[in-house]
Design a protein around this motif. Structure first.
Motif, PDB file in Angstrom:
ATOM      1  N   GLU A 199      73.500  39.870  80.932  1.00  0.00           N
ATOM      2  CA  GLU A 199      73.992  39.099  82.071  1.00  0.00           C
ATOM      3  C   GLU A 199      74.595  37.795  81.582  1.00  0.00           C
ATOM      4  O   GLU A 199      74.193  37.266  80.535  1.00  0.00           O
ATOM      5  N   ALA A 200      75.518  37.271  82.369  1.00  0.00           N
ATOM      6  CA  ALA A 200      76.058  35.937  82.105  1.00  0.00           C
ATOM      7  C   ALA A 200      76.392  35.280  83.436  1.00  0.00           C
ATOM      8  O   ALA A 200      76.648  35.955  84.439  1.00  0.00           O
ATOM      9  N   ALA A 201      76.348  33.963  83.441  1.00  0.00           N
ATOM     10  CA  ALA A 201      76.717  33.184  84.632  1.00  0.00           C
ATOM     11  C   ALA A 201      77.004  31.761  84.199  1.00  0.00           C
ATOM     12  O   ALA A 201      76.601  31.330  83.114  1.00  0.00           O
ATOM     13  N   LEU A 202      77.689  31.032  85.065  1.00  0.00           N
ATOM     14  CA  LEU A 202      77.825  29.588  84.894  1.00  0.00           C
ATOM     15  C   LEU A 202      76.692  28.922  85.671  1.00  0.00           C
ATOM     16  O   LEU A 202      76.393  29.318  86.808  1.00  0.00           O
ATOM     17  N   VAL A 203      76.069  27.908  85.055  1.00  0.00           N
ATOM     18  CA  VAL A 203      74.926  27.219  85.664  1.00  0.00           C
ATOM     19  C   VAL A 203      75.206  25.724  85.603  1.00  0.00           C
ATOM     20  O   VAL A 203      75.599  25.195  84.552  1.00  0.00           O
ATOM     21  N   ASP A 204      75.027  25.049  86.732  1.00  0.00           N
ATOM     22  CA  ASP A 204      75.324  23.615  86.742  1.00  0.00           C
ATOM     23  C   ASP A 204      74.120  22.799  86.269  1.00  0.00           C
ATOM     24  O   ASP A 204      73.049  23.345  85.969  1.00  0.00           O
ATOM     25  N   SER A 205      74.307  21.480  86.207  1.00  0.00           N
ATOM     26  CA  SER A 205      73.275  20.638  85.604  1.00  0.00           C
ATOM     27  C   SER A 205      72.098  20.378  86.539  1.00  0.00           C
ATOM     28  O   SER A 205      71.149  19.682  86.172  1.00  0.00           O
ATOM     29  N   ASN A 206      72.153  20.941  87.741  1.00  0.00           N
ATOM     30  CA  ASN A 206      70.979  20.941  88.620  1.00  0.00           C
ATOM     31  C   ASN A 206      70.196  22.248  88.520  1.00  0.00           C
ATOM     32  O   ASN A 206      69.251  22.457  89.294  1.00  0.00           O
ATOM     33  N   GLY A 207      70.599  23.128  87.625  1.00  0.00           N
ATOM     34  CA  GLY A 207      69.890  24.396  87.481  1.00  0.00           C
ATOM     35  C   GLY A 207      70.287  25.418  88.537  1.00  0.00           C
ATOM     36  O   GLY A 207      69.516  26.327  88.844  1.00  0.00           O
ATOM     37  N   GLN A 208      71.487  25.294  89.067  1.00  0.00           N
ATOM     38  CA  GLN A 208      71.969  26.234  90.076  1.00  0.00           C
ATOM     39  C   GLN A 208      73.054  27.138  89.478  1.00  0.00           C
ATOM     40  O   GLN A 208      73.972  26.647  88.820  1.00  0.00           O
ATOM     41  N   VAL A 209      72.913  28.443  89.737  1.00  0.00           N
ATOM     42  CA  VAL A 209      73.960  29.371  89.327  1.00  0.00           C
ATOM     43  C   VAL A 209      75.186  29.130  90.215  1.00  0.00           C
ATOM     44  O   VAL A 209      75.065  29.044  91.441  1.00  0.00           O
ATOM     45  N   VAL A 210      76.344  28.993  89.593  1.00  0.00           N
ATOM     46  CA  VAL A 210      77.585  28.794  90.356  1.00  0.00           C
ATOM     47  C   VAL A 210      77.901  30.099  91.107  1.00  0.00           C
ATOM     48  O   VAL A 210      77.978  31.174  90.483  1.00  0.00           O
ATOM     49  N   PRO A 211      78.036  30.029  92.435  1.00  0.00           N
ATOM     50  CA  PRO A 211      78.271  31.253  93.217  1.00  0.00           C
ATOM     51  C   PRO A 211      79.480  32.032  92.693  1.00  0.00           C
ATOM     52  O   PRO A 211      80.523  31.445  92.388  1.00  0.00           O
ATOM     53  N   GLY A 212      79.312  33.330  92.577  1.00  0.00           N
ATOM     54  CA  GLY A 212      80.408  34.195  92.149  1.00  0.00           C
ATOM     55  C   GLY A 212      80.588  34.292  90.657  1.00  0.00           C
ATOM     56  O   GLY A 212      81.449  35.038  90.177  1.00  0.00           O
ATOM     57  N   SER A 213      79.770  33.552  89.874  1.00  0.00           N
ATOM     58  CA  SER A 213      79.992  33.515  88.418  1.00  0.00           C
ATOM     59  C   SER A 213      79.077  34.466  87.650  1.00  0.00           C
ATOM     60  O   SER A 213      79.138  34.520  86.423  1.00  0.00           O
ATOM     61  N   ARG A 214      78.223  35.199  88.357  1.00  0.00           N
ATOM     62  CA  ARG A 214      77.195  35.996  87.661  1.00  0.00           C
ATOM     63  C   ARG A 214      77.648  37.444  87.492  1.00  0.00           C
ATOM     64  O   ARG A 214      78.008  38.103  88.474  1.00  0.00           O
ATOM     65  N   PHE A 215      77.586  37.933  86.249  1.00  0.00           N
ATOM     66  CA  PHE A 215      78.023  39.293  85.927  1.00  0.00           C
ATOM     67  C   PHE A 215      76.961  40.007  85.095  1.00  0.00           C
ATOM     68  O   PHE A 215      76.271  39.369  84.296  1.00  0.00           O
ATOM     69  N   ARG A 216      76.891  41.325  85.295  1.00  0.00           N
ATOM     70  CA  ARG A 216      75.846  42.117  84.642  1.00  0.00           C
ATOM     71  C   ARG A 216      76.429  43.421  84.124  1.00  0.00           C
ATOM     72  O   ARG A 216      77.283  44.026  84.777  1.00  0.00           O
ATOM     73  N   ARG A 217      75.966  43.837  82.937  1.00  0.00           N
ATOM     74  CA  ARG A 217      76.301  45.159  82.398  1.00  0.00           C
ATOM     75  C   ARG A 217      75.038  45.799  81.843  1.00  0.00           C
ATOM     76  O   ARG A 217      74.209  45.099  81.264  1.00  0.00           O
ATOM     77  N   PRO A 218      74.898  47.117  82.006  1.00  0.00           N
ATOM     78  CA  PRO A 218      73.687  47.754  81.468  1.00  0.00           C
ATOM     79  C   PRO A 218      73.705  47.792  79.942  1.00  0.00           C
ATOM     80  O   PRO A 218      74.772  47.842  79.320  1.00  0.00           O
ATOM     81  N   THR A 219      72.508  47.739  79.348  1.00  0.00           N
ATOM     82  CA  THR A 219      72.354  47.907  77.889  1.00  0.00           C
ATOM     83  C   THR A 219      71.384  49.064  77.662  1.00  0.00           C
ATOM     84  O   THR A 219      70.252  48.866  77.274  1.00  0.00           O
TER      85      THR A 219
END
Lengths: 320, 320
Positions: free
Chosen positions: B27-47
């Motif tokens: 998984e990857a996402a952008l996270v701001d300095s308040n510890g919040q995932v930026v909406p729409g930035s989270r992506f996942r691929r199976p391993t």
């Protein structure tokens, strides 16, 4: 203050007063910034189980006064380092050594402050002090992730992780004796089951051998029986070594240790003890970060606890 | 960069790219300095277990590229934080996740550096990241001595001691799953005996219940059976809770912890699990510094691992 002798050797006049409080004795000495006890400055008084709290306090005052009285003109007293058997409450300077029942939440640090008022006084658990001593002048010089360990009438220890001594919020980090061991269910005085102290301390190893029919009474007897090839003594020492190794493996899994330095009377029951310890750790075949841990005998003299107490002053940068 | 909205609320444009690599997904996402995932930035691929090394690498590149592509104009990318299932070799940036057999000493950090070349890249074990997340925005806010813990298909964790994240020299500190438990002798894949992971993970708890005659297949089934009062399910959960509590007691004896925050799917089998855990710790009656440890459920969302990876950048001062 540093001075250079006529031969060019650098010596130090910066001294710490080191105090060590255990179940059987109170000791004090002056220790220089090279980790050397100043000759003639070391004093000891017994702390018997029959002593009153006032008698214990008098013993501490006596040894620290005697040690301080030997301080030469021209030396600087940087501070006082105090190591105590645990548990302790470091923030409040209180000690409750398991083997000194009349001291429960005794204000040991304040006693020392009142006796030596004009310098910093730092108090930590004895296991942490031993670990600092191994790191300073003992078997763990040059390692950043160290567990010091004492195997004697009890089993105790201390931690240096990522180069810093870890006291913990109450000052009790390093209680390796109360890490449990898989496959053992010996009841422990702390309330736990299978704590390594309940299995592998000197007295517990002797007691196990006695239950198998061996008739000796002390760790020294067990050492002699082991050396003579007594099969029960060999089984007893192997069992304790295995338990110690398993406890170290758990500690290495949790804290990712580089090296464990083991001292204390029963650690010298036979050099083979270390072979048994290492064999138990080597079972963790899937985890190189566990099996990498070096397990070595302490390289400290019997002044190790005092040198460790002095490290609280001379190596204050390692103390959180 | 910090901006203040019309309502006076302070928001941040400083972002970390967070990457989390586990046995079943990248998984990857952008996270701001308040510890919040930026909406729409989270992506996942199976391993999946059947993937080749190249397919795993492609999955990582895919999610990080997709996440980065969502970055808004006017934001700053401070760095990339990477959390990986262990064991790892932190100094060399290599990972050997137990459940990704085709990756042994795989250079994951370099893969990320090559993909995102112009910012700092910090990689740590996933258990350490989870612990940083609990300390930042979860159940351990305000505590200096924390163990984060995941009870799921395996048992893992991480440590914050005296306010610093403890990676250990190899990056594998926090392997609470491989701390042994007294009175248990279940064999563990690591080579140990009675490791808590070998007793109390979801699959191991189900397997124990099966051996007693219960016929369910999954942790969810066991949760339902527990809720319905099935006696084997109750015994199984009690047994696992007791083992987890004993392992925590050992960890608290060694590391003097303030709080343990437990997440992971099997930690939610029933809220009673925490009662069983706490009861086992409470047995250490002689050691207030052990029984003081708080044991609480994780307060993280399922983005906890990503938030923890981002903490490697946003809270870099806690990393040794």
């Amino acid at each position: 203050m540093t001075t250079t002798t006529a031969t060019g050797e650098t010596t130090t006049k910066n001294l710490a007063l080191a105090i060590d409080i255990g179940g059987t004795k109170a000791e004090a000495a002056l220790v220089d910034s090279n980790g050397q006890v100043v000759p003639g400055s070391r004093f000891r008084r017994p702390t018997g189980a029959g002593s009153t709290s006032d008698e214990l306090a008098a013993a501490v005052r006596s040894v620290l006064t005697d040690a301080l009285a030997t301080r030469a003109a021209g030396t600087d007293l940087l501070g006082v380092g105090v190591g105590s058997a645990g548990p302790i409450t470091v923030a409040r300077g209180l000690v409750s050594p398991l083997n000194l029942a009349v001291w429960r939440d005794f204000p040991l640090r304040q006693l020392v402050v009142d006796s030596v008022p004009d310098v910093p006084v730092t108090m930590r658990m004895d296991g942490e002090c031993i670990t600092l001593a191994e790191h300073w002048v003992g078997a763990a010089v040059g390692y950043d992730n160290v567990m010091g360990m004492i195997v004697s009438t009890g089993i105790g220890g201390g931690l240096i992780l990522e180069g810093s001594a870890i006291a913990g919020p109450t000052g009790n980090a390093g209680h390796i004796g109360h890490v449990e061991v898989g496959g053992f269910d010996d009841p422990c005085l702390c309330g736990g089951i299978g704590c390594v102290e309940a299995i592998a301390s000197g007295p517990k190893t002797v007691a196990w051998a006695n239950r198998q029919g061996w008739t000796g009474a002390r760790g020294e007897d067990l050492a002699a029986a082991y050396a003579a090839g007594d099969p029960i003594a060999i089984s007893a020492v192997e069992r304790s070594g295995r338990a110690i190794g398993q406890a170290i493996a758990s500690a290495a899994a949790l804290d990712d240790l580089d090296i464990v330095a083991i001292g204390g009377g029963f650690s010298r029951v036979t050099p083979d003890l270390f072979r048994f310890i290492r064999a138990a750790i080597a079972k963790r075949v899937a985890f190189g970060f566990v099996t990498k841990v070096k397990v070595v005998p302490s390289a400290l003299s019997d002044a190790g606890p005092l040198i460790g107490s002095a490290a609280l002053i001379h190596r204050a940068e390692m103390i959180a």
